[in-house]
Design a protein around this motif. Structure first.
Motif: not given
Length: 202
Positions: A92, A152, A154, A166, A169, A183
């Protein structure tokens, strides 16, 4: 739980003597120490996941360089292999591109533990210098990098006011309740938190 490299640094070092020069990526001793504190944080996180003390661990560190991120992903892969426990990964990235927000955040940093015994003007100047050193060393995360390492990715820009980017995913099982919870938190971040934050800034 959150595993913060800065907390480990302050716990294990004389952090009150660490000005912005300590965070210069051209300072080999400072880099060596910062890598050590990040490694300790990562080890605590992964071991807590493996022994099932928690379901979600957050490594809170400024992983600015490809070298640091490669080390993190390689360590996770080794833990996966040696423990037999599958650890899913998500990066993230929090970006602040709004100048007023950046200035607000910088002022807030002067109230943090690193600057508890430093005057406001000196603390603000030092933090800005520190941030510039991180910016100069920053290596953008690429889609190819994440495909190679898995997981993943983001990006949350300006407290979610900008479009959330993103990728990776599609590789996650969408019946995974933990993933869906994360999410939902990210998708709703601007409405639930971002607007109140911007009211403070503006």
């Amino acid at each position: 739980d959150t595993f913060n490299a800065g907390f480990i640094r302050r716990k294990l070092s004389n952090f009150e003597n660490q000005d912005s020069k300590f965070f210069d990526f051209n300072n080999p001793e400072g880099k060596k120490q910062r890598d050590l504190y990040a490694t300790i944080s990562l080890d605590h996180l992964l071991n807590s996941l493996i022994v099932d003390n928690l379901d979600i661990g957050i490594l809170d560190a400024t992983n600015s360089t490809r070298e640091r991120r490669d080390y993190i992903f390689n360590t996770i892969k080794q833990k996966n292999s040696s423990s037999g426990v599958k650890i899913n990964t998500m990066v993230l990235e929090i970006k602040c591109e709004d100048q007023k927000c950046w200035e607000y955040n910088a002022r807030a940093k002067t109230k943090g533990p690193d600057y508890a015994k430093m005057g406001y003007d000196v603390a603000l100047k030092d933090f800005i210098n520190r941030a510039h050193k991180y910016r100069d060393a920053f290596e953008e995360i690429t889609k190819d990098e994440m495909i190679k390492d898995g997981g993943v990715f983001i990006t949350l820009k300006d407290v979610g006011r900008a479009n959330i980017e993103k990728f990776g995913v599609e590789n996650i099982d969408h019946d995974d309740q933990v993933f869906e919870m994360i999410m939902k938190f990210i998708d709703c971040y601007y409405e639930e938190f971002g607007k109140d934050y911007l009211d403070l800034v503006y």
